[in-house]
Design an enzyme around this catalytic site. Structure first.
Site, PDB file in Angstrom:
ATOM      1  N   ARG A 130      19.276  19.976  31.835  1.00  0.00           N
ATOM      2  CA  ARG A 130      18.940  21.400  31.864  1.00  0.00           C
ATOM      3  C   ARG A 130      18.850  22.046  33.239  1.00  0.00           C
ATOM      4  O   ARG A 130      18.830  23.264  33.340  1.00  0.00           O
ATOM      5  CB  ARG A 130      17.616  21.615  31.125  1.00  0.00           C
ATOM      6  N   ARG A 145      25.659  23.448  26.100  1.00  0.00           N
ATOM      7  CA  ARG A 145      24.675  23.235  25.036  1.00  0.00           C
ATOM      8  C   ARG A 145      24.596  24.459  24.125  1.00  0.00           C
ATOM      9  O   ARG A 145      24.502  24.334  22.908  1.00  0.00           O
ATOM     10  CB  ARG A 145      23.299  22.933  25.623  1.00  0.00           C
ATOM     11  N   ASP A 185      21.419  10.209  23.709  1.00  0.00           N
ATOM     12  CA  ASP A 185      19.965  10.062  23.806  1.00  0.00           C
ATOM     13  C   ASP A 185      19.593   8.690  23.255  1.00  0.00           C
ATOM     14  O   ASP A 185      20.284   8.162  22.375  1.00  0.00           O
ATOM     15  CB  ASP A 185      19.246  11.154  23.020  1.00  0.00           C
TER      16      ASP A 185
HETATM   17  O1  CP3 Z   1      21.833  12.387  32.178  1.00  0.00           O
HETATM   18  C1  CP3 Z   1      21.411  11.411  31.553  1.00  0.00           C
HETATM   19  O2  CP3 Z   1      20.522  10.656  31.997  1.00  0.00           O
HETATM   20  C2  CP3 Z   1      22.088  11.046  30.252  1.00  0.00           C
HETATM   21  C3  CP3 Z   1      21.506  11.544  29.063  1.00  0.00           C
HETATM   22  C4  CP3 Z   1      20.135  11.120  28.591  1.00  0.00           C
HETATM   23  C5  CP3 Z   1      19.341  11.983  27.801  1.00  0.00           C
HETATM   24  N1  CP3 Z   1      18.251  11.299  27.370  1.00  0.00           N
HETATM   25  C6  CP3 Z   1      19.676  13.377  27.482  1.00  0.00           C
HETATM   26  C7  CP3 Z   1      18.619  14.268  27.019  1.00  0.00           C
HETATM   27  C8  CP3 Z   1      19.457   9.916  28.684  1.00  0.00           C
HETATM   28  C9  CP3 Z   1      19.821   8.656  29.446  1.00  0.00           C
HETATM   29  C10 CP3 Z   1      18.269  10.033  27.891  1.00  0.00           C
HETATM   30  C11 CP3 Z   1      17.315   8.938  27.700  1.00  0.00           C
HETATM   31  C12 CP3 Z   1      16.021   9.221  27.078  1.00  0.00           C
HETATM   32  N2  CP3 Z   1      15.745  10.031  26.021  1.00  0.00           N
HETATM   33  C13 CP3 Z   1      14.830   8.534  27.416  1.00  0.00           C
HETATM   34  C14 CP3 Z   1      14.716   7.487  28.480  1.00  0.00           C
HETATM   35  C15 CP3 Z   1      14.843   8.025  29.838  1.00  0.00           C
HETATM   36  C16 CP3 Z   1      13.622   8.668  30.388  1.00  0.00           C
HETATM   37  O3  CP3 Z   1      13.749   9.801  30.864  1.00  0.00           O
HETATM   38  O4  CP3 Z   1      12.579   8.011  30.400  1.00  0.00           O
HETATM   39  C17 CP3 Z   1      13.811   9.027  26.586  1.00  0.00           C
HETATM   40  C18 CP3 Z   1      12.361   8.618  26.616  1.00  0.00           C
HETATM   41  C19 CP3 Z   1      14.396   9.955  25.695  1.00  0.00           C
HETATM   42  C20 CP3 Z   1      13.747  10.668  24.572  1.00  0.00           C
HETATM   43  C21 CP3 Z   1      13.860  12.132  24.718  1.00  0.00           C
HETATM   44  N3  CP3 Z   1      15.040  12.844  24.610  1.00  0.00           N
HETATM   45  C22 CP3 Z   1      12.834  13.042  25.000  1.00  0.00           C
HETATM   46  C23 CP3 Z   1      11.387  12.670  25.207  1.00  0.00           C
HETATM   47  C24 CP3 Z   1      13.418  14.315  25.049  1.00  0.00           C
HETATM   48  C25 CP3 Z   1      12.738  15.623  25.219  1.00  0.00           C
HETATM   49  C26 CP3 Z   1      12.174  15.708  26.580  1.00  0.00           C
HETATM   50  C27 CP3 Z   1      12.526  16.978  27.256  1.00  0.00           C
HETATM   51  O5  CP3 Z   1      12.791  16.899  28.445  1.00  0.00           O
HETATM   52  O6  CP3 Z   1      12.538  18.029  26.576  1.00  0.00           O
HETATM   53  C28 CP3 Z   1      14.799  14.168  24.854  1.00  0.00           C
HETATM   54  C29 CP3 Z   1      15.799  15.243  24.862  1.00  0.00           C
HETATM   55  C30 CP3 Z   1      16.907  15.126  25.862  1.00  0.00           C
HETATM   56  N4  CP3 Z   1      17.637  14.006  26.081  1.00  0.00           N
HETATM   57  C31 CP3 Z   1      17.408  16.173  26.689  1.00  0.00           C
HETATM   58  C32 CP3 Z   1      18.489  15.652  27.403  1.00  0.00           C
HETATM   59  C33 CP3 Z   1      19.385  16.369  28.350  1.00  0.00           C
HETATM   60  C34 CP3 Z   1      16.880  17.606  26.712  1.00  0.00           C
HETATM   61  C35 CP3 Z   1      17.479  18.279  25.542  1.00  0.00           C
HETATM   62  C36 CP3 Z   1      17.803  19.701  25.830  1.00  0.00           C
HETATM   63  O7  CP3 Z   1      18.917  19.977  26.308  1.00  0.00           O
HETATM   64  O8  CP3 Z   1      16.952  20.536  25.537  1.00  0.00           O
END
Ligand code: CP3
Length: 348
Positions: free
Chosen positions: A27, A36, A73
């Protein structure tokens, strides 16, 4: 020709220390927000290989990182096991029916059948492989999974948690059920990672983002040993694919000499001093990390930290990264500054 990122993962000398950022596709990039919006929402984006590939490559061109991480994700795994994932605006991920019993677990799809359902991920990787090869710029593609423990926290709590009280209640009062959940997820993850490799990723990373929720004396039993089992399975079949382990917040587990396993890179989170990680792990594993992500709000604080990390690691057996994911309100120019500084200070 081998890629500098892959060489660095194996501890081979490289012209400079490569750099990428956890959560680098996301984001903080206006270009990501645009794609997105076109997709409608985050999960649609994950399910659309063309668009997922597009946002995967954005940080290479905009920020200049040395590796792309597959856009997806960690929670698509429990989703395809039958848990019905949704993202509630402003609240994060949700599962409507968290696991409370063996019967709940038995209802979930496991093994090959679950791994086979993640076709959109494999299609995204195949597309990316083609696009990266056509670019010919030698940037690596990282595939990933969540660690069984981190996935289980969402499957048991039904959402993110600050206290982990529901899954820790299970850990102490019904450890057998927790182990059954972890074992079932581990089987799916092994096959999922194998299929990511077969589809064309160069490197894989296992994210144990919620490692620090487990007391150090229990961390091996409930998380690390499952991560090691996945790594052993992959290493035996695909020794040329580097494996990065990222357990967040486990300094005391490291200090007690409890880290073991057949993998290549240890991801150091920002709360673990790099010098300490180097002392205990540096001979055996390449280290990745570990700038505190909030330093990205200040270019000066970023430069200072990059220089200190470079001095500690000496440009050897190291990959630059943040010590956890980049936050959505970081200015893009500061992320570019971080990447440039890592490449500047480590240039040989
Ligand atoms: O760029 C990258 O790293 C690749 C994509 C990626 C995403 N999630 C995209 C994402 C990766 C590697 C993840 C891993 C992920 N997802 C983890 C482990 C990494 C870490 O940061 O500890 C975890 C715990 C998740 C679970 C998850 N997914 C959560 C808790 C959330 C919401 C949190 C938030 O920031 O709102 C997501 C959503 C998510 N995954 C987004 C992205 C870009 C945000 C979604 C959006 O565009 O609104």
């Amino acid at each position: 020709m081998s890629k500098i990122f892959v060489d660095a993962c194996f501890g081979k000398p490289t012209p400079y220390t490569p750099v990428w950022m956890m959560r680098q596709a996301g984001r903080y990039l206006p270009e990501y927000m645009k794609v997105r919006a076109e997709a409608g929402n985050f999960l649609n984006l994950c399910h659309d290989p063309e668009k997922a590939a597009e946002v995967t490559l954005q940080p290479l061109d905009i920020v200049g990182v040395d590796a792309a991480i597959l856009f997806s994700d960690i929670l698509v795994i429990p989703d395809e096991m039958g848990m019905d994932l949704s993202f509630v605006k402003g609240e994060g991920p949700k599962f409507s029916d968290p696991i409370t019993s063996q019967e709940d677990l038995d209802r979930l799809i496991g093994g090959e059948e679950a791994a086979d359902k993640l076709t959109y991920v494999y299609d995204t990787i195949k597309l990316l492989r083609k696009q990266l090869d056509e670019r010919g710029d030698e940037k690596a593609l990282i595939g990933f999974t969540g660690a069984p423990w981190t996935l289980a926290t969402y499957m048991i709590e039904g959402q993110g948690t600050k206290t982990y009280n529901i899954c820790k209640k299970m850990l102490y009062s019904n450890p057998e059920l927790l182990h059954n959940i972890l074992a079932k997820v581990t089987e799916v993850v092994k096959l999922y990672m194998e299929k990511q490799i077969q589809s064309g990723v160069d490197v894989v990373q296992i994210f144990d983002s919620w490692a620090s929720a487990i007391e150090p004396g229990k961390y091996d039993e409930f998380s690390w040993k499952y991560m090691v089992e996945i790594a052993e399975y992959l290493k035996e079949k695909y020794p040329h694919i580097p494996i990065i382990m990222f357990p967040k917040g486990v300094a005391s587990f490291i200090e007690r000499g409890l880290v073991y396993g057949n993998f290549d890179v240890f991801g150091v989170d920002w709360s673990t001093p790099m010098a300490m990680a180097k002392k205990y792990l540096g001979d055996k594993y390449v280290l990745q990390g570990n700038m505190e992500p909030c330093r990205l709000y200040s270019k000066e604080a970023t430069t200072t930290c990059v220089e200190v990390i470079q001095e500690t690691m000496g440009g050897e057996r190291h990959i630059f990264n943040l010590g956890h994911g980049i936050l959505p309100d970081v200015p893009v120019e500061n992320a570019i500054h971080f990447v440039k500084e890592c490449q500047r200070v480590s240039k040989k």
